[in-house]
Scaffold this motif. Structure first.
Motif, PDB file in Angstrom:
ATOM      1  N   ALA A 206       7.259   9.984  -7.972  1.00 34.34           N
ATOM      2  CA  ALA A 206       6.615   8.898  -7.009  1.00 34.34           C
ATOM      3  C   ALA A 206       5.451   9.095  -6.435  1.00 34.34           C
ATOM      4  CB  ALA A 206       7.932   8.073  -6.523  1.00 34.34           C
ATOM      5  N   LEU A 207       5.546  10.960  -5.631  1.00 34.04           N
ATOM      6  CA  LEU A 207       4.860  11.543  -5.310  1.00 34.04           C
ATOM      7  C   LEU A 207       3.521  11.470  -5.581  1.00 34.04           C
ATOM      8  CD1 LEU A 207       6.809  14.115  -3.498  1.00 34.04           C
ATOM      9  CD2 LEU A 207       4.629  11.999  -2.382  1.00 34.04           C
ATOM     10  N   ALA A 208       3.658  12.580  -7.082  1.00 32.71           N
ATOM     11  CA  ALA A 208       2.721  12.410  -8.340  1.00 32.71           C
ATOM     12  C   ALA A 208       1.327  11.555  -8.639  1.00 32.71           C
ATOM     13  CB  ALA A 208       3.540  13.039  -9.710  1.00 32.71           C
ATOM     14  N   LEU A 209       2.530  10.147  -9.284  1.00 30.68           N
ATOM     15  CA  LEU A 209       1.407   9.131  -9.063  1.00 30.68           C
ATOM     16  C   LEU A 209       0.490   8.668  -7.880  1.00 30.68           C
ATOM     17  CD1 LEU A 209       4.435   7.046 -11.473  1.00 30.68           C
ATOM     18  CD2 LEU A 209       2.169   8.856 -11.886  1.00 30.68           C
ATOM     19  N   ASN A 210       0.749   9.109  -6.617  1.00 31.10           N
ATOM     20  CA  ASN A 210       0.076   8.312  -5.621  1.00 31.10           C
ATOM     21  C   ASN A 210      -0.789   9.291  -5.434  1.00 31.10           C
ATOM     22  OD1 ASN A 210       1.424   5.799  -3.520  1.00 31.10           O
ATOM     23  ND2 ASN A 210       3.004   6.592  -4.607  1.00 31.10           N
TER      24      ASN A 210
ATOM     25  N   ARG B  26       4.989  -3.432   2.461  1.00 36.43           N
ATOM     26  CA  ARG B  26       3.311  -2.688   2.324  1.00 36.43           C
ATOM     27  C   ARG B  26       3.576  -1.057   1.413  1.00 36.43           C
ATOM     28  NH1 ARG B  26       0.664  -5.214   7.432  1.00 36.43           N
ATOM     29  NH2 ARG B  26      -0.973  -3.314   6.333  1.00 36.43           N
ATOM     30  N   PHE B  27       4.762  -1.083   1.823  1.00 36.10           N
ATOM     31  CA  PHE B  27       4.849   0.070   0.972  1.00 36.10           C
ATOM     32  C   PHE B  27       4.355   0.495  -0.411  1.00 36.10           C
ATOM     33  CE2 PHE B  27       5.944   1.599   5.215  1.00 36.10           C
ATOM     34  CZ  PHE B  27       5.632   3.692   4.739  1.00 36.10           C
ATOM     35  N   GLY B  28       3.502   0.698  -1.671  1.00 37.91           N
ATOM     36  CA  GLY B  28       3.441   0.491  -2.969  1.00 37.91           C
ATOM     37  C   GLY B  28       4.209   0.999  -3.450  1.00 37.91           C
ATOM     38  N   MET B  29       5.321   1.896  -3.205  1.00 44.96           N
ATOM     39  CA  MET B  29       6.520   2.595  -4.181  1.00 44.96           C
ATOM     40  C   MET B  29       7.666   2.346  -2.784  1.00 44.96           C
ATOM     41  SD  MET B  29       4.960   4.949  -6.603  1.00 44.96           S
ATOM     42  CE  MET B  29       6.134   4.742  -8.563  1.00 44.96           C
ATOM     43  N   HIS B  30       8.778   2.374  -3.855  1.00 43.48           N
ATOM     44  CA  HIS B  30      10.379   3.149  -2.877  1.00 43.48           C
ATOM     45  C   HIS B  30      10.820   4.527  -3.827  1.00 43.48           C
ATOM     46  CE1 HIS B  30      14.381   2.236  -1.391  1.00 43.48           C
ATOM     47  NE2 HIS B  30      14.241   2.170  -0.364  1.00 43.48           N
ATOM     48  N   SER B  31      11.244   4.672  -2.939  1.00 37.60           N
ATOM     49  CA  SER B  31      11.892   5.654  -4.167  1.00 37.60           C
ATOM     50  C   SER B  31      13.445   6.562  -3.473  1.00 37.60           C
ATOM     51  CB  SER B  31      11.479   7.040  -4.290  1.00 37.60           C
ATOM     52  OG  SER B  31      12.285   8.233  -4.901  1.00 37.60           O
ATOM     53  N   GLU B  32      14.251   6.133  -3.905  1.00 38.58           N
ATOM     54  CA  GLU B  32      15.771   6.373  -3.417  1.00 38.58           C
ATOM     55  C   GLU B  32      16.561   7.799  -4.029  1.00 38.58           C
ATOM     56  OE1 GLU B  32      19.287   3.458  -4.944  1.00 38.58           O
ATOM     57  OE2 GLU B  32      18.831   2.668  -2.922  1.00 38.58           O
TER      58      GLU B  32
ATOM     59  N   ARG C 269      -1.442  -0.766 -11.236  1.00 43.33           N
ATOM     60  CA  ARG C 269      -1.116   0.231 -10.535  1.00 43.33           C
ATOM     61  C   ARG C 269      -0.662   1.352 -11.078  1.00 43.33           C
ATOM     62  NH1 ARG C 269      -6.376   0.701  -8.217  1.00 43.33           N
ATOM     63  NH2 ARG C 269      -6.894  -0.781  -6.976  1.00 43.33           N
ATOM     64  N   ALA C 270       0.093   1.644 -10.832  1.00 48.59           N
ATOM     65  CA  ALA C 270       1.857   2.606 -11.682  1.00 48.59           C
ATOM     66  C   ALA C 270       1.306   2.677 -12.914  1.00 48.59           C
ATOM     67  CB  ALA C 270       2.741   2.590 -10.369  1.00 48.59           C
ATOM     68  N   ALA C 271       1.554   2.218 -13.727  1.00 52.42           N
ATOM     69  CA  ALA C 271       1.451   1.481 -14.591  1.00 52.42           C
ATOM     70  C   ALA C 271       0.492   2.509 -15.017  1.00 52.42           C
ATOM     71  CB  ALA C 271       1.530   0.733 -15.857  1.00 52.42           C
ATOM     72  N   ARG C 272      -0.479   1.934 -14.818  1.00 50.00           N
ATOM     73  CA  ARG C 272      -1.891   3.116 -15.401  1.00 50.00           C
ATOM     74  C   ARG C 272      -1.834   4.650 -14.735  1.00 50.00           C
ATOM     75  NH1 ARG C 272      -6.013   1.420 -12.772  1.00 50.00           N
ATOM     76  NH2 ARG C 272      -8.298   2.374 -14.008  1.00 50.00           N
TER      77      ARG C 272
ATOM     78  N   ASP D  99       5.524   3.118 -20.180  1.00 53.98           N
ATOM     79  CA  ASP D  99       4.866   3.377 -18.690  1.00 53.98           C
ATOM     80  C   ASP D  99       5.172   2.511 -17.729  1.00 53.98           C
ATOM     81  OD1 ASP D  99       3.513   6.005 -19.965  1.00 53.98           O
ATOM     82  OD2 ASP D  99       1.956   4.342 -20.521  1.00 53.98           O
ATOM     83  N   ILE D 100       5.459   1.419 -18.597  1.00 55.47           N
ATOM     84  CA  ILE D 100       5.974   0.450 -17.083  1.00 55.47           C
ATOM     85  C   ILE D 100       7.338   0.256 -16.960  1.00 55.47           C
ATOM     86  CG2 ILE D 100       6.043  -2.469 -16.668  1.00 55.47           C
ATOM     87  CD1 ILE D 100       3.847  -2.700 -18.888  1.00 55.47           C
ATOM     88  N   LYS D 101       8.223   0.524 -17.847  1.00 58.12           N
ATOM     89  CA  LYS D 101       9.418   0.994 -17.310  1.00 58.12           C
ATOM     90  C   LYS D 101       9.548   2.352 -16.085  1.00 58.12           C
ATOM     91  CE  LYS D 101      13.780   1.103 -19.434  1.00 58.12           C
ATOM     92  NZ  LYS D 101      14.729   1.205 -20.807  1.00 58.12           N
ATOM     93  N   SER D 102       8.670   3.166 -16.373  1.00 55.16           N
ATOM     94  CA  SER D 102       9.450   4.320 -15.948  1.00 55.16           C
ATOM     95  C   SER D 102       8.947   4.068 -14.405  1.00 55.16           C
ATOM     96  CB  SER D 102       8.762   5.302 -15.987  1.00 55.16           C
ATOM     97  OG  SER D 102       8.731   6.148 -17.377  1.00 55.16           O
ATOM     98  N   VAL D 103       8.278   3.030 -13.971  1.00 49.68           N
ATOM     99  CA  VAL D 103       7.336   2.407 -13.287  1.00 49.68           C
ATOM    100  C   VAL D 103       8.336   1.220 -11.831  1.00 49.68           C
ATOM    101  CG1 VAL D 103       5.570   4.194 -12.745  1.00 49.68           C
ATOM    102  CG2 VAL D 103       5.114   1.209 -13.110  1.00 49.68           C
ATOM    103  N   ILE D 104       8.273   0.656 -13.332  1.00 46.21           N
ATOM    104  CA  ILE D 104       8.750  -0.888 -11.888  1.00 46.21           C
ATOM    105  C   ILE D 104       9.828  -1.010 -11.108  1.00 46.21           C
ATOM    106  CG2 ILE D 104      10.146  -1.662 -13.936  1.00 46.21           C
ATOM    107  CD1 ILE D 104       8.346  -3.791 -13.872  1.00 46.21           C
TER     108      ILE D 104
END
Length: 350
Positions: A28-32, A208-214, A296-299, A314-319
């Motif tokens: 998540a950090l790398a993609l952002n 409003r946050f793009g991604m959420h990591s647990e 955006r995250a998939a790209r 790619d989509i599966k990894s980020v969705i």
């Protein structure tokens, strides 16, 4: 020639590539970092799981950026969207500016920060007596083109979280007082972390946050021992530890730079975009933010993997990271672990 990390910092930072067991957070950090327009990431998890360590580690590893010398906003000397109005006026007048290189800024926002400390202040007395816009930059100015980190974001005042999210989304911060208005670029990766036991953010802010990591505590005993040994080695001799991971650090840095360059040429097929929107519709995700962030995250993920075409993988990894925090309609509900998102993804993508 590679410069030893220790020589560039007074305080050594644990190497990003040495961190194990928290792959979702690292991704998540790398993609952002590859595409800051994803909208940041909120990292929620147990205490002592390396959230702060990982965030500081990625900021430390990033390549240096070129800035306008002595500029309080880290203005980009070529991109109008990332430079202050003053610098833009100088360039539009046909003049040149001196530049320098610096590390990507990593700004910590303390829990007790006031709005003035975050946004900056205007010296009204100076403005009235001397006729100049006297502006004292805040944390948003320092964070431009860098990372703004808020630990325990779930304990921060909702009003301040709103300001941070607005600036992160628009890329600009505007300060107005007594009829005087000043704006400056504030394009940063917003990273929030917290422990869910201490309370969750309101659904409106979470969205409003793009991604959420647990993040969960590592349960495998051998991996736990490995992590403890790594930390002990680093505390004992930071220089030796950094030297050991120098090659991996350099390789990761090159991967990030290549991905950033590749991103503008990365495409996602129309059929895949339709299926992403189908997943969002099936999950009853409010608004279109989920669709936009997942695209955006998939790209960014495809660029990270060295490709210019987005695949289903790619989509599966980020969705899951893009949608799980958008399913909570009631503040008392807990955030879905991701099973619901994956189930609908499998149904639609087959």
């Amino acid at each position: 020639m590679t410069t030893n990390i220790v020589q560039k910092n007074n305080r050594p930072v644990f190497p990003f590539t040495a961190i194990v067991g928290q792959d979702e957070m690292k991704l998540a950090l790398a993609l952002n970092v590859i595409d800051p327009k994803i909208g940041g990431v909120i990292i929620m998890g147990d205490r002592g799981t390396g959230k702060s360590t990982t965030i500081r580690a990625i900021a430390d590893i990033l390549p240096e950026i070129e800035v306008v010398a002595d500029d309080p906003f880290n203005s980009d000397p070529t991109d109008f969207e990332l430079m202050s109005d003053e610098v833009r006026q100088i360039l539009e007048a046909g003049n040149t500016v001196s530049t320098s290189s610096k590390k990507v800024p990593m700004v910590d926002l303390p829990l007790g920060a006031t709005e003035d400390r975050v946004c900056g202040t205007i010296d009204i007395e100076k403005a009235l007596t001397e006729g100049v816009k006297a502006f004292e930059p805040g944390l948003l100015a320092k964070a431009n083109r860098g990372i703004l980190y808020v630990d325990e974001v779930n304990l921060l005042d909702d009003h301040l979280v709103d300001i941070l999210l607005d600036s992160a989304a628009s890329g600009w911060n505007t300060v107005e007082r007594e009829g005087i208005s000043i704006r400056h670029p504030a394009r940063f990766v917003l990273v929030g972390s917290g422990n869910p036991e201490e309370g969750e953010l309101r659904p409106q802010l979470l969205d409003r946050f793009g991604m959420h990591s647990e993040i969960r505590t590592v349960r495998d005993p051998e991996l736990r021992v490995h992590i403890v040994e790594q930390r002990s080695d680093f505390d004992k001799s930071p220089q030796e530890c950094l030297k050991k991971y120098q090659e991996q650090q350099d390789s990761f840095k090159r991967t990030i730079v290549d991905a950033q360059k590749r991103l503008p040429e990365t495409n996602i097929d129309y059929d895949l975009r339709v299926k992403i929107s189908q997943v969002c519709g099936e999950l009853d995700v409010d608004g279109l933010r989920g669709d936009i962030v997942t695209n955006r995250a998939a790209r960014a993920h495809a660029a990270y993997q060295g490709r210019t075409e987005v695949t289903v993988d790619d989509i599966k990894s980020v969705i899951t990271m893009c949608l799980r925090h958008r399913l909570r309609k009631d503040p008392l509900e807990t955030i879905d672990s991701g099973d619901k998102v994956q189930k609908v993804f499998d149904e639609i993508f087959g």
